[in-house]
Scaffold this motif. Structure first.
Motif, PDB file in Angstrom:
ATOM      1  N   ARG A 264       0.831  -1.206   0.000  1.00  0.00           N
ATOM      2  CA  ARG A 264       0.000   0.000   0.000  1.00  0.00           C
ATOM      3  C   ARG A 264       0.864   1.255   0.000  1.00  0.00           C
ATOM      4  O   ARG A 264       0.511   2.258  -0.636  1.00  0.00           O
ATOM      5  CB  ARG A 264      -0.942  -0.035   1.199  1.00  0.00           C
ATOM      6  CG  ARG A 264      -2.073  -1.051   1.023  1.00  0.00           C
ATOM      7  CD  ARG A 264      -2.841  -1.327   2.287  1.00  0.00           C
ATOM      8  NE  ARG A 264      -3.911  -2.291   2.028  1.00  0.00           N
ATOM      9  CZ  ARG A 264      -4.448  -3.086   2.938  1.00  0.00           C
ATOM     10  NH1 ARG A 264      -4.015  -3.033   4.197  1.00  0.00           N
ATOM     11  NH2 ARG A 264      -5.408  -3.927   2.624  1.00  0.00           N
ATOM     12  N   ILE A 265       1.976   1.211   0.715  1.00  0.00           N
ATOM     13  CA  ILE A 265       2.916   2.332   0.675  1.00  0.00           C
ATOM     14  C   ILE A 265       3.410   2.542  -0.755  1.00  0.00           C
ATOM     15  O   ILE A 265       3.457   3.664  -1.268  1.00  0.00           O
ATOM     16  CB  ILE A 265       4.119   2.059   1.606  1.00  0.00           C
ATOM     17  CG1 ILE A 265       3.704   2.120   3.071  1.00  0.00           C
ATOM     18  CG2 ILE A 265       5.261   3.047   1.321  1.00  0.00           C
ATOM     19  CD1 ILE A 265       3.543   3.509   3.615  1.00  0.00           C
ATOM     20  N   HIS A 266       3.775   1.443  -1.414  1.00  0.00           N
ATOM     21  CA  HIS A 266       4.293   1.533  -2.784  1.00  0.00           C
ATOM     22  C   HIS A 266       3.245   2.134  -3.715  1.00  0.00           C
ATOM     23  O   HIS A 266       3.530   3.041  -4.509  1.00  0.00           O
ATOM     24  CB  HIS A 266       4.701   0.151  -3.301  1.00  0.00           C
ATOM     25  CG  HIS A 266       5.721  -0.534  -2.447  1.00  0.00           C
ATOM     26  ND1 HIS A 266       6.067  -1.856  -2.625  1.00  0.00           N
ATOM     27  CD2 HIS A 266       6.466  -0.092  -1.407  1.00  0.00           C
ATOM     28  CE1 HIS A 266       6.987  -2.188  -1.735  1.00  0.00           C
ATOM     29  NE2 HIS A 266       7.237  -1.135  -0.989  1.00  0.00           N
ATOM     30  N   HIS A 267       2.006   1.606  -3.641  1.00  0.00           N
ATOM     31  CA  HIS A 267       0.928   2.115  -4.484  1.00  0.00           C
ATOM     32  C   HIS A 267       0.721   3.610  -4.270  1.00  0.00           C
ATOM     33  O   HIS A 267       0.576   4.376  -5.222  1.00  0.00           O
ATOM     34  CB  HIS A 267      -0.385   1.385  -4.160  1.00  0.00           C
ATOM     35  CG  HIS A 267      -0.567   0.099  -4.897  1.00  0.00           C
ATOM     36  ND1 HIS A 267      -0.226  -0.063  -6.228  1.00  0.00           N
ATOM     37  CD2 HIS A 267      -1.094  -1.093  -4.500  1.00  0.00           C
ATOM     38  CE1 HIS A 267      -0.511  -1.296  -6.609  1.00  0.00           C
ATOM     39  NE2 HIS A 267      -1.039  -1.936  -5.581  1.00  0.00           N
ATOM     40  N   CYS A 268       0.678   4.018  -3.009  1.00  0.00           N
ATOM     41  CA  CYS A 268       0.373   5.418  -2.701  1.00  0.00           C
ATOM     42  C   CYS A 268       1.472   6.348  -3.183  1.00  0.00           C
ATOM     43  O   CYS A 268       1.192   7.428  -3.731  1.00  0.00           O
ATOM     44  CB  CYS A 268       0.144   5.588  -1.198  1.00  0.00           C
ATOM     45  SG  CYS A 268      -1.383   4.791  -0.626  1.00  0.00           S
ATOM     46  N   MET A 269       2.719   5.956  -3.008  1.00  0.00           N
ATOM     47  CA  MET A 269       3.803   6.817  -3.478  1.00  0.00           C
ATOM     48  C   MET A 269       3.841   6.874  -5.006  1.00  0.00           C
ATOM     49  O   MET A 269       4.113   7.934  -5.592  1.00  0.00           O
ATOM     50  CB  MET A 269       5.143   6.348  -2.922  1.00  0.00           C
ATOM     51  CG  MET A 269       5.304   6.555  -1.431  1.00  0.00           C
ATOM     52  SD  MET A 269       5.036   8.260  -0.860  1.00  0.00           S
ATOM     53  CE  MET A 269       6.438   9.116  -1.579  1.00  0.00           C
ATOM     54  N   ARG A 270       3.558   5.766  -5.654  1.00  0.00           N
ATOM     55  CA  ARG A 270       3.495   5.809  -7.116  1.00  0.00           C
ATOM     56  C   ARG A 270       2.362   6.736  -7.580  1.00  0.00           C
ATOM     57  O   ARG A 270       2.497   7.452  -8.578  1.00  0.00           O
ATOM     58  CB  ARG A 270       3.324   4.400  -7.685  1.00  0.00           C
ATOM     59  CG  ARG A 270       4.600   3.576  -7.653  1.00  0.00           C
ATOM     60  CD  ARG A 270       4.485   2.328  -8.509  1.00  0.00           C
ATOM     61  NE  ARG A 270       3.542   1.362  -7.972  1.00  0.00           N
ATOM     62  CZ  ARG A 270       3.879   0.324  -7.206  1.00  0.00           C
ATOM     63  NH1 ARG A 270       5.147   0.131  -6.869  1.00  0.00           N
ATOM     64  NH2 ARG A 270       2.975  -0.515  -6.771  1.00  0.00           N
ATOM     65  N   LEU A 271       1.234   6.707  -6.853  1.00  0.00           N
ATOM     66  CA  LEU A 271       0.132   7.596  -7.204  1.00  0.00           C
ATOM     67  C   LEU A 271       0.515   9.059  -7.024  1.00  0.00           C
ATOM     68  O   LEU A 271       0.095   9.928  -7.792  1.00  0.00           O
ATOM     69  CB  LEU A 271      -1.090   7.277  -6.332  1.00  0.00           C
ATOM     70  CG  LEU A 271      -1.899   6.041  -6.743  1.00  0.00           C
ATOM     71  CD1 LEU A 271      -2.870   5.660  -5.629  1.00  0.00           C
ATOM     72  CD2 LEU A 271      -2.654   6.304  -8.036  1.00  0.00           C
ATOM     73  N   ILE A 272       1.301   9.347  -6.003  1.00  0.00           N
ATOM     74  CA  ILE A 272       1.759  10.721  -5.798  1.00  0.00           C
ATOM     75  C   ILE A 272       2.642  11.155  -6.966  1.00  0.00           C
ATOM     76  O   ILE A 272       2.534  12.281  -7.470  1.00  0.00           O
ATOM     77  CB  ILE A 272       2.495  10.838  -4.451  1.00  0.00           C
ATOM     78  CG1 ILE A 272       1.490  10.669  -3.300  1.00  0.00           C
ATOM     79  CG2 ILE A 272       3.236  12.164  -4.327  1.00  0.00           C
ATOM     80  CD1 ILE A 272       2.119  10.380  -1.957  1.00  0.00           C
ATOM     81  N   GLY A 273       3.501  10.256  -7.425  1.00  0.00           N
ATOM     82  CA  GLY A 273       4.312  10.555  -8.606  1.00  0.00           C
ATOM     83  C   GLY A 273       3.453  10.778  -9.837  1.00  0.00           C
ATOM     84  O   GLY A 273       3.721  11.681 -10.648  1.00  0.00           O
ATOM     85  N   ALA A 316      -0.904  14.380   0.786  1.00  0.00           N
ATOM     86  CA  ALA A 316      -0.845  12.927   0.616  1.00  0.00           C
ATOM     87  C   ALA A 316       0.572  12.409   0.819  1.00  0.00           C
ATOM     88  O   ALA A 316       0.778  11.338   1.407  1.00  0.00           O
ATOM     89  CB  ALA A 316      -1.360  12.541  -0.775  1.00  0.00           C
ATOM     90  N   ARG A 317       1.552  13.178   0.337  1.00  0.00           N
ATOM     91  CA  ARG A 317       2.944  12.747   0.511  1.00  0.00           C
ATOM     92  C   ARG A 317       3.314  12.689   1.997  1.00  0.00           C
ATOM     93  O   ARG A 317       3.926  11.721   2.456  1.00  0.00           O
ATOM     94  CB  ARG A 317       3.886  13.677  -0.235  1.00  0.00           C
ATOM     95  CG  ARG A 317       5.368  13.269  -0.080  1.00  0.00           C
ATOM     96  CD  ARG A 317       6.323  14.233  -0.736  1.00  0.00           C
ATOM     97  NE  ARG A 317       6.182  14.238  -2.186  1.00  0.00           N
ATOM     98  CZ  ARG A 317       5.657  15.223  -2.880  1.00  0.00           C
ATOM     99  NH1 ARG A 317       5.188  16.306  -2.254  1.00  0.00           N
ATOM    100  NH2 ARG A 317       5.577  15.158  -4.190  1.00  0.00           N
TER     101      ARG A 317
END
Length: 407
Positions: A264-273, A316-317
């Motif tokens: 979930r951390i990975h998904h969220c950071m990719r979404l921020i990018g 979000a970040r």
């Protein structure tokens, strides 16, 4: 609580950013052109030469398996250190695989690294870490509300030295890829157990096992996501050795919870990018187009949206970095509320920012001339993946009530 990037993280950020600028972004058009050519030739499920070449370059540059701290094959980064790298990768749809940091392989490699036996690691983890094969995760089912994992109906039945698997799964991401050689299958091995969180097990299934049949690929808002794809799969009395069980019978739910936290951390950071790239495109487009005698960027509604996008992305970040920091310092279980919060906040934020960027682009946003339409489908689908918004909100509320009310 210090979210400042460590020196090691900053060095990796500079290296990943430079690699993206020099190799990944310039290759995006060639990637989609190659996929289109394969699709027109009658088989979209062919690994692209573009990505395979980039993978070789990324590995040679030492930018490989950055997500996995437990393995000597990774970079040894904490969740807080890896999160900014995932954000950079999220700016391009092809980047995560280039660095061998793409879902569902990341989650499956984490499962094998943490819970796999030496034999299982030798057979499956090593080639996954080397980028030689890919994998899938067969959990969601079409017949039940899979947002509640205890609902699953697929069966894992012991038969001597084997287990027999029966059930139907769908949205099994990556199963269409010919490089996908193994599935992690979740099913009920003890459906009558009084503890409904001890009914499930996970087991490794070779994709060429007799009885495993891919029924169809499932497009996402019209995109087939080739060559990765999402499949509906039938497991019809699939027989696998008992040694393929992960951790032991009744441990499936436990493994699922351990798998999903970092993912979930990975998904969220990719979404921020992804949102950062959408904001960049919005600013550029708004500064180039005129409407009613003024640049679109000078229209008050556009200025408000640009400002709000900046605020939402940074919020979000910070939420995501806080969750990553807590996972590193107090563990995934203690960070459960924070993980749930980002899983709600990041996809909704990305959908909103991308939507505003699409409005600035006008009708062009619906075409493939810009990456926004595809970006929106990716962001919207992640409001379902790894648990829908409603499940996370319920969990957040329960944890908050428990913290606020007198005991």
């Amino acid at each position: 609580m210090d979210f400042a990037y460590s020196e090691r993280c900053q060095q990796y950020r500079e290296r990943v950013s430079r690699f993206m600028d020099e190799h990944v972004f310039p290759a995006e058009a060639d990637f989609f052109a190659e996929v289109a050519a394969n699709r027109q030739a009658g088989n979209a499920w062919v690994p692209t030469a573009v990505v395979e070449t980039l993978k070789e370059k990324a590995r040679a540059a030492g930018l490989w398996n950055l997500f996995l701290p437990e393995s000597g094959d990774g970079a040894g980064l904490s969740n807080l250190e890896y999160a900014p790298l995932a954000e950079l990768m999220g700016r391009s749809p092809i980047a995560p695989e280039v660095f061998n940091c793409s879902a569902p392989d990341t989650g499956n490699m984490e499962v094998l690294a943490r819970y796999g036996s030496p034999q299982q690691q030798e057979r499956w983890l090593k080639p996954l870490l080397a980028g030689e094969i890919r994998s899938c995760f067969a959990m969601t089912e079409p017949a039940v509300a899979s947002s509640d994992a205890t609902n699953i109906e697929a069966r894992i039945t012991r038969d001597g030295d084997d287990y027999i698997l029966k059930g139907r799964k769908w949205w099994t991401s990556g199963a269409n890829d010919p490089r996908c050689k193994v599935a992690i299958f979740m099913g009920k091995s003890d459906p009558d157990n009084a503890d409904r969180h001890r009914q499930q097990s996970m087991i490794l299934v070779p994709m060429d096992a007799p009885g495993l049949k891919i029924l169809r690929h499932l497009p996402v808002f019209g995109y087939d996501d080739a060559p990765h794809g999402h499949a509906e799969i039938e497991f019809d009395d699939v027989r696998v050795p008992a040694s393929n069980i992960l951790l032991g019978e009744g441990r499936g739910f436990e493994i699922a919870q351990g798998r999903l936290g970092p993912g979930r951390i990975h998904h969220c950071m990719r979404l921020i990018g992804l949102a950062e790239r959408a904001l960049q495109l919005m600013c550029r487009r708004a500064s180039q187009r005129k409407a009613f005698g003024r640049l679109v960027a000078e229209q008050s509604v556009t200025m408000e949206r640009i400002a709000d996008a900046r605020i939402l992305i940074d919020q979000a970040r910070l939420l995501t970095l806080n969750a990553a920091w807590m996972m590193d310092t107090v563990g995934n279980k203690a960070a459960l509320k924070q993980i749930g919060m980002i899983k709600v906040a990041a996809p909704n934020m990305a959908c909103q920012v991308i939507d505003w960027a699409m409005q600035v682009h006008g009708a062009a946003a619906m075409s493939d001339d810009f990456p926004l339409a595809y970006a929106y489908t990716s962001a919207r689908s992640l409001r379902f993946a790894d648990g829908p918004d409603e499940v996370h909100r319920n969990q957040i509320a329960k944890l908050e009530l428990r913290a606020q009310l007198p005991r």
